[in-house]
Write a protein that holds these residues in place. Structure first.
Motif, PDB file in Angstrom:
ATOM      1  N   ALA A  82      30.968  45.222  42.403  1.00  0.00           N
ATOM      2  CA  ALA A  82      32.185  46.030  42.531  1.00  0.00           C
ATOM      3  C   ALA A  82      31.840  47.512  42.567  1.00  0.00           C
ATOM      4  N   GLU A  83      32.728  48.281  43.182  1.00  0.00           N
ATOM      5  CA  GLU A  83      32.499  49.729  43.214  1.00  0.00           C
ATOM      6  C   GLU A  83      33.042  50.402  41.953  1.00  0.00           C
ATOM      7  N   ASP A  84      33.939  49.719  41.238  1.00  0.00           N
ATOM      8  CA  ASP A  84      34.463  50.268  39.988  1.00  0.00           C
ATOM      9  C   ASP A  84      34.460  49.157  38.940  1.00  0.00           C
ATOM     10  N   TYR A  85      34.106  49.503  37.718  1.00  0.00           N
ATOM     11  CA  TYR A  85      34.023  48.480  36.682  1.00  0.00           C
ATOM     12  C   TYR A  85      34.436  49.071  35.341  1.00  0.00           C
ATOM     13  N   LEU A  86      35.060  48.229  34.562  1.00  0.00           N
ATOM     14  CA  LEU A  86      35.562  48.606  33.248  1.00  0.00           C
ATOM     15  C   LEU A  86      35.222  47.475  32.278  1.00  0.00           C
ATOM     16  N   LEU A  87      34.574  47.810  31.156  1.00  0.00           N
ATOM     17  CA  LEU A  87      34.217  46.817  30.138  1.00  0.00           C
ATOM     18  C   LEU A  87      33.457  45.639  30.755  1.00  0.00           C
ATOM     19  N   THR A  88      32.538  45.956  31.657  1.00  0.00           N
ATOM     20  CA  THR A  88      31.693  44.956  32.302  1.00  0.00           C
ATOM     21  C   THR A  88      30.299  45.046  31.689  1.00  0.00           C
ATOM     22  N   TYR A  89      29.830  43.970  31.058  1.00  0.00           N
ATOM     23  CA  TYR A  89      28.611  43.994  30.250  1.00  0.00           C
ATOM     24  C   TYR A  89      27.414  44.546  31.009  1.00  0.00           C
ATOM     25  N   SER A  90      27.219  44.079  32.227  1.00  0.00           N
ATOM     26  CA  SER A  90      26.034  44.491  32.973  1.00  0.00           C
ATOM     27  C   SER A  90      26.063  45.964  33.352  1.00  0.00           C
ATOM     28  N   LYS A  91      27.228  46.599  33.205  1.00  0.00           N
ATOM     29  CA  LYS A  91      27.378  48.003  33.581  1.00  0.00           C
ATOM     30  C   LYS A  91      27.840  48.869  32.410  1.00  0.00           C
ATOM     31  N   LEU A  92      27.696  48.367  31.184  1.00  0.00           N
ATOM     32  CA  LEU A  92      28.216  49.109  30.032  1.00  0.00           C
ATOM     33  C   LEU A  92      27.525  50.451  29.828  1.00  0.00           C
TER      34      LEU A  92
END
Length: 735
Positions: free
Chosen positions: A262-272
């Motif tokens: 995704a281009e935007d992420y919120l509360l996503t573990y792999s992108k914390l």
């Protein structure tokens, strides 16, 4: 017309009651705690009214400007901002003074009162002032008219439990979808029926080499990789991503394990590590979001107290001990993540910015783990999730962009007493009983792993492993000479049955069998024994049998070991993923063969395979290929040949495919075990301390669902998470 007038009058009356109670409660609390100096009730009324007006006018702008500050104070900065507004009011209004801690506490109390009354008076969140403002801000004619797709995952909900919840009236909004526009499908997970394997497949179309929720990478200094470790989740996504994930076309990830590109992420573990996003504005566009969370958090903790009392009084079995930390874990998953997901999704829908959105509700999974998959508390969690669908469907109906909603689960759960409850010992106890006493075992058999970060839990092992590796490197030169000297003595004492001498045997099975095949002038003896499938039978160690073959047929093959692993050096790691267990012996560089394990630990595999709580054991034989054992029964995966009773049929028609696929993964354990599945009682025995579990085979844990629009194509049988990805992609691209 008359109905509109009545509705508006009703709202005005409710607002008047709301305001009066808000002022009264704050006046009483302030007088009791002396938070600020207020002269009279009229001043209290003015404080509440003026703060409400200032928030109504200024908050959308203030929260947008100060969003980064609010986010990095975890939302509590909203009370400091309101405290500043109160301080400014005190300078102009007069009649009260505020300073010190009151600048934080007074807005907090006002927020809690406001949120409590909103809940008690059933104030419609969809028609609240701040939701209207957000809708008007985001909804405009520039929004794309192309269909959008919203995927909502209910973590851990099996299809049969979903059907029960609908039939019993727990999920009315989902039922309306099913009766009007959607159809219900089932799909089967891979052998590893847990979130990281399923979301990797669904969101990225690739879950190769995810053998379980956590595994050991021997070639990486025996590092334990955990799917929800802050460091490891990002590494796993890099391995599986080809930048063509489900959300790669201008998508958004909300409260997931992986991002789906995704281009935007919120509360996503792999992108914390990239915590900040402008999408946080959807949550903090109301000044009392955190106050609402705190109230719901406290109420959920109270629900947990009543749950424990109820289960104790009714003597519910199975049940498990739930410590103090679980109060936080439960409310975090069932309240904080749920509310954050809903508010962010509503903002996404109104903005119409993203083509594909994926979000996870994890409250049911967390509660079902500890209370049971059909417990009152578990159905309560589903009721609360269903209420979120009401708000989301309302937002879709009032958005300028059409969103197709798909509801699914990544896996189910199976119920049963834990392995320890059933047999009074853990999996690592069973392993320890069949290896030398001095051989150390590191085990991870704890719970909450889907929803809590695990970095801290692994620190002790990582520190120990680093020290061990350093010590081994420092001693390498000294050890080589000693190992060579010990080789001849080890060979001479092969038939000594003591544990000490067994653990001093030489590690060579793979090379031995390779030498047999390469050097033997006549390969018929080996083929004969392979075809008869006799080497695995009986109590005589398989290495002794191989030696006899060598002598009898004069194959002139060196069966001596090339490395000595002493009992003080050998180590084991035992991991659990629901009712799937993984056993690694970390001083062997690659995957140990059946023959090597039998040679080093003669009773281990037999004990595991014969245990009533273990349904099957998967190991790799250097002679026969991969074999699956249960009691005296053997299934030869490479030859598709069963010797004995069909012990695998209870795990479903695809179990052989699941085992073959997992067996090819890079980090398969030396020994993989799966608990027994009691068909009559529909029970599995988790190696973790969880009475609702998933991660292996057996029961409804491998039977999740998909609720999709009726006009979507018929997928036929959906086997494996990667097929779910293909099914979703095909229908998105079709339109």
């Amino acid at each position: 017309m008359l109905n509109i007038v009545r509705r508006n009058l009703g709202r005005l009356f409710k607002l008047s009651i709301f305001l009066f109670l808000e002022v009264l409660l704050f006046f009483i609390i302030n007088n009791y705690f002396s938070l600020i100096t207020i002269t009279d009730f009229k001043t209290t009324f003015m404080i509440i009214v003026f703060l409400s007006i200032l928030n109504a006018i200024l908050w959308p702008t203030i929260s947008y400007i100060s969003l980064r500050f609010i986010v990095f104070t975890l939302g509590f900065g909203t009370f400091l901002i309101d405290g500043l507004l109160l301080w400014l009011m005190s300078s102009y209004l007069g009649g009260f003074q505020i300073s010190g801690w009151s600048l934080f506490l007074v807005p907090l109390i006002i927020g809690l009162i406001n949120s409590l009354l909103s809940i008690l008076l059933s104030v419609d969140m969809d028609e609240s002032y701040y939701q209207r403002i957000l809708r008007n801000q985001l909804n405009n004619d520039k929004i794309s008219k192309k269909d959008g797709y919203l995927f909502i995952e209910i973590d851990g909900l099996a299809k049969d439990v979903l059907t029960d919840a609908i039939d019993n009236g727990h999920m009315p909004h989902l039922k309306r979808l099913l009766e009007s526009t959607h159809k219900l499908l089932s799909w089967q997970t891979d052998l590893s029926s847990q979130t990281s394997a399923s979301q990797a497949g669904i969101l990225h179309g690739n879950n190769e080499n995810i053998v379980a929720f956590r595994w050991v990478e021997k070639e990486n200094d025996n590092r334990i990789i955990s799917s929800n470790s802050l460091a490891d989740a990002g590494k796993i996504e890099k391995r599986i991503s080809n930048k063509k994930g489900l959300l790669s076309d201008h998508g958004a990830s909300r409260s997931n394990l992986f991002s789906g590109d995704a281009e935007d992420y919120l509360l996503t573990y792999s992108k914390l590590k990239n915590f900040y996003s402008k999408s946080w504005y959807y949550l903090y566009s109301t000044p009392y979001f955190i106050a609402r969370l705190l109230l719901l958090f406290a109420f959920d903790m109270l629900m947990e107290v009543t749950s424990r009392i109820r289960q104790l009084i009714t003597n519910k079995k199975p049940r498990m001990h739930r410590g103090l930390k679980y109060f936080i874990a439960r409310a975090g998953a069932n309240v904080v993540m749920r509310e954050a997901s809903t508010y962010s999704l509503i903002g996404d829908i109104y903005s119409g910015k993203y083509n594909v959105i994926y979000s996870t509700y994890m409250g049911y999974d967390e509660i079902a783990h500890h209370s049971g998959i059909r417990d009152f508390d578990s159905f309560y969690a589903l009721k609360q999730i269903d209420k979120q669908f009401k708000h989301i469907l309302y937002a879709i109906d009032h958005s300028n962009r059409k969103y197709n909603i798909v509801i699914l689960s990544d896996h189910g759960q199976s119920q049963g007493p834990t392995f320890k409850q059933k047999y009074d010992k853990t999996l690592d106890d069973l392993v320890q009983e069949n290896i030398p006493e001095t051989m150390k075992i590191h085990s991870i058999l704890h719970s909450n792993d889907d929803h809590l970060l695990e970095t801290i839990k692994l620190k002790s092992y990582m520190k120990y492993n680093k020290q061990r590796i350093t010590k081994k490197i420092d001693n390498t030169k000294d050890n080589i000479a000693g190992r060579i000297d010990n080789t001849k003595d080890s060979i001479a004492n092969r038939l000594d049955n003591s544990v000490e001498n067994i653990t001093e045997r030489v590690d060579s099975s793979r090379q031995q069998l390779s030498n047999i095949k390469i050097k033997a002038r006549n390969k018929l003896p080996i083929d004969e024994f392979k075809n008869k499938k006799v080497l695995i039978k009986g109590n005589e160690p398989i290495m002794d049998k191989l030696n006899k073959i060598n002598d009898e047929y004069s194959l002139d093959v060196d069966l001596n070991n090339d490395e000595v692993i002493t009992k003080n050096e050998a180590q084991s790691i035992v991991l659990a993923s629901g009712n799937l267990g993984l056993i690694y012996f970390t001083d062997w560089g690659g995957r140990m063969t059946y023959e090597q394990i039998e040679d080093a630990f003669p009773n281990l595999i037999t004990t595991l395979a014969n245990h009533p709580g273990i349904g099957f054991v998967l190991v790799k034989s250097a002679l026969y290929g991969s074999i699956v054992l249960s009691d005296d029964n053997v299934y030869y995966l490479d030859d598709n040949k069963l010797v004995g009773e069909d012990f695998l049929k209870v795990y479903g028609k695809n179990i052989i495919k699941q085992l073959k696929r997992t067996d090819k993964f890079k980090h398969v354990p030396d020994i993989l075990v799966n608990s027994t599945y009691d068909v009559e009682n529909d029970e599995v025995y988790a190696f973790e301390e969880l009475i609702g579990s998933h991660g292996g085979a057996g029961g409804s844990q491998q039977q999740p669902f998909i609720l999709c629009p009726r006009d979507w194509s018929d997928p036929g049988e959906i086997f494996g998470a990667q097929k779910v990805y293909k099914f979703f992609k095909e229908n998105i691209n079709r339109k």
